[in-house]
Design a protein around this motif. Sequence first.
Motif, PDB file in Angstrom:
ATOM      1  N   PHE A 215       0.843  -1.199   0.000  1.00  0.00           N
ATOM      2  CA  PHE A 215       0.000   0.000   0.000  1.00  0.00           C
ATOM      3  C   PHE A 215       0.880   1.252   0.000  1.00  0.00           C
ATOM      4  CE2 PHE A 215      -2.076  -3.350   2.460  1.00  0.00           C
ATOM      5  CZ  PHE A 215      -3.332  -3.423   1.883  1.00  0.00           C
ATOM      6  N   LYS A 216       0.264   2.397  -0.262  1.00  0.00           N
ATOM      7  CA  LYS A 216       0.970   3.662  -0.071  1.00  0.00           C
ATOM      8  C   LYS A 216       1.156   3.866   1.429  1.00  0.00           C
ATOM      9  CE  LYS A 216      -0.942   5.650  -4.294  1.00  0.00           C
ATOM     10  NZ  LYS A 216      -1.869   6.662  -4.875  1.00  0.00           N
ATOM     11  N   LYS A 217       2.372   4.161   1.836  1.00  0.00           N
ATOM     12  CA  LYS A 217       2.687   4.217   3.263  1.00  0.00           C
ATOM     13  C   LYS A 217       2.220   5.517   3.907  1.00  0.00           C
ATOM     14  CE  LYS A 217       7.292   6.325   3.619  1.00  0.00           C
ATOM     15  NZ  LYS A 217       6.974   7.192   4.768  1.00  0.00           N
ATOM     16  N   SER A 218       1.960   5.448   5.198  1.00  0.00           N
ATOM     17  CA  SER A 218       1.676   6.660   5.962  1.00  0.00           C
ATOM     18  C   SER A 218       2.991   7.283   6.411  1.00  0.00           C
ATOM     19  CB  SER A 218       0.816   6.338   7.181  1.00  0.00           C
ATOM     20  OG  SER A 218       1.583   5.654   8.155  1.00  0.00           O
ATOM     21  N   ASN A 219       2.914   8.480   6.958  1.00  0.00           N
ATOM     22  CA  ASN A 219       4.129   9.208   7.330  1.00  0.00           C
ATOM     23  C   ASN A 219       4.866   8.595   8.513  1.00  0.00           C
ATOM     24  OD1 ASN A 219       3.751  11.103   5.302  1.00  0.00           O
ATOM     25  ND2 ASN A 219       2.502  12.433   6.607  1.00  0.00           N
ATOM     26  N   ILE A 220       4.192   7.753   9.296  1.00  0.00           N
ATOM     27  CA  ILE A 220       4.878   7.196  10.470  1.00  0.00           C
ATOM     28  C   ILE A 220       5.793   6.025  10.110  1.00  0.00           C
ATOM     29  CG2 ILE A 220       2.969   7.876  11.976  1.00  0.00           C
ATOM     30  CD1 ILE A 220       2.280   4.876  12.215  1.00  0.00           C
ATOM     31  N   VAL A 221       5.677   5.515   8.888  1.00  0.00           N
ATOM     32  CA  VAL A 221       6.544   4.410   8.476  1.00  0.00           C
ATOM     33  C   VAL A 221       7.842   4.975   7.915  1.00  0.00           C
ATOM     34  CG1 VAL A 221       6.785   2.392   6.989  1.00  0.00           C
ATOM     35  CG2 VAL A 221       4.541   2.978   7.941  1.00  0.00           C
ATOM     36  N   PRO A 222       8.983   4.681   8.533  1.00  0.00           N
ATOM     37  CA  PRO A 222      10.250   5.262   8.063  1.00  0.00           C
ATOM     38  C   PRO A 222      10.695   4.685   6.725  1.00  0.00           C
ATOM     39  CG  PRO A 222      10.630   3.779   9.929  1.00  0.00           C
ATOM     40  CD  PRO A 222       9.154   3.879   9.752  1.00  0.00           C
ATOM     41  N   TYR A 223      11.410   5.499   5.964  1.00  0.00           N
ATOM     42  CA  TYR A 223      11.920   5.051   4.674  1.00  0.00           C
ATOM     43  C   TYR A 223      12.932   3.924   4.831  1.00  0.00           C
ATOM     44  CZ  TYR A 223       9.618   8.945   2.315  1.00  0.00           C
ATOM     45  OH  TYR A 223       8.678   9.806   1.810  1.00  0.00           O
ATOM     46  N   ARG A 224      13.564   3.829   5.978  1.00  0.00           N
ATOM     47  CA  ARG A 224      14.503   2.727   6.208  1.00  0.00           C
ATOM     48  C   ARG A 224      13.777   1.379   6.179  1.00  0.00           C
ATOM     49  NH1 ARG A 224      18.782   4.793  10.895  1.00  0.00           N
ATOM     50  NH2 ARG A 224      20.043   6.090   9.496  1.00  0.00           N
ATOM     51  N   THR A 225      12.514   1.386   6.551  1.00  0.00           N
ATOM     52  CA  THR A 225      11.723   0.158   6.518  1.00  0.00           C
ATOM     53  C   THR A 225      11.302  -0.184   5.097  1.00  0.00           C
ATOM     54  OG1 THR A 225      10.888   0.508   8.766  1.00  0.00           O
ATOM     55  CG2 THR A 225       9.598  -0.930   7.335  1.00  0.00           C
TER      56      THR A 225
END
Length: 349
Positions: free
Chosen positions: A103-113
Amino acid sequence: MKTEYVDLRDGKDIDEGLYKAAQIIKNGGLVAFPTETVYGLGANGLDENAVPKIYEAKGRPSDNPLILHISEFDEIKNIVKEIPNTAFVLADEFWPGPLTMVFKKSNIVPYRTTGGLESVAVRMPSNKIARELIKMAGVPVAAPSANSSGRPSPTKASHVMEDLAGKIDMVIDGGAVDIGIESTIVDMTGEVPIILRPGFITEEMLSEAIGRVEVDEAVKSLVQGLDFKPKAPGMKYRHYAPSGKMVIYKGDSKKVIELINEEIKKLIGKKTAVLATDETKDLYEADIVVSVGSRQNAENIAHNLFDVLRKFDEMGAEIIFSESFDENKLGFAIMNRLHKSAGYNIINV
């Protein structure tokens, strides 16, 4: 680092063991745990300091995205921007289970993940130990397979200890996994769902649930691509590989057996091995012959595949010849793993 081993196979002291594991994840550490597919290496998927430890322990390229694991459907709402109607249908049909949706990620999911992507992969495992651990940790758990990057995925806790002992905080032993290959990954961010990694949930099963489904061209390719950013785990790099050089023979069974035996005779001084089936295991002249199961049972072949690949390493195989399998339904996922194991080294008979 000393890796703590916790054996939960007998069902005793599960709450105590999972509590300790959950505290490790909450505090930014790494825990390997069983799922129904393969063993996963878990960390707090929302902790920018914890996630890099996964990449370091595995030796995993940083652009290879991770999957966030949840214990209940409601947990998805905080980590994605939107959920298309087809995703609700697939979740109702296949969750908990071996299906990952992107899915399109929310802002709380870090780009490192996410490996730098604007999307995030999410899965709800059906394994009870995995679900309870995620629930007790209280966070989405980022968890790729719990092996050294590139090696065959772990289907037993002993495989995890072999690869990662001394590099992670804890290994939970929940026994051998049920399925044996990783989850199917489906990109839900476009108009048409796209399979990014085949798995136990087949294209036919997905189509029956929601209609039209496509397969990403990179998945269908028999060339290892290195010039693109992977949309999901396992798309770009060589995976599942034993130490020995591996080659797949495709074509008429009798001719495949004949040609493999001819090649074996030429390899004087090399320890040869064959990945065979119950039907053919007695027909080869290699030093090592291991059956992955009967051709009549694709689920059994999937379950045994990674364990067999690891056995070749244990036995010191230097050159490995593999039979091929029909690429329909679950066979598509099996061959996807074999192609990557062999680095797309294929002989068409």
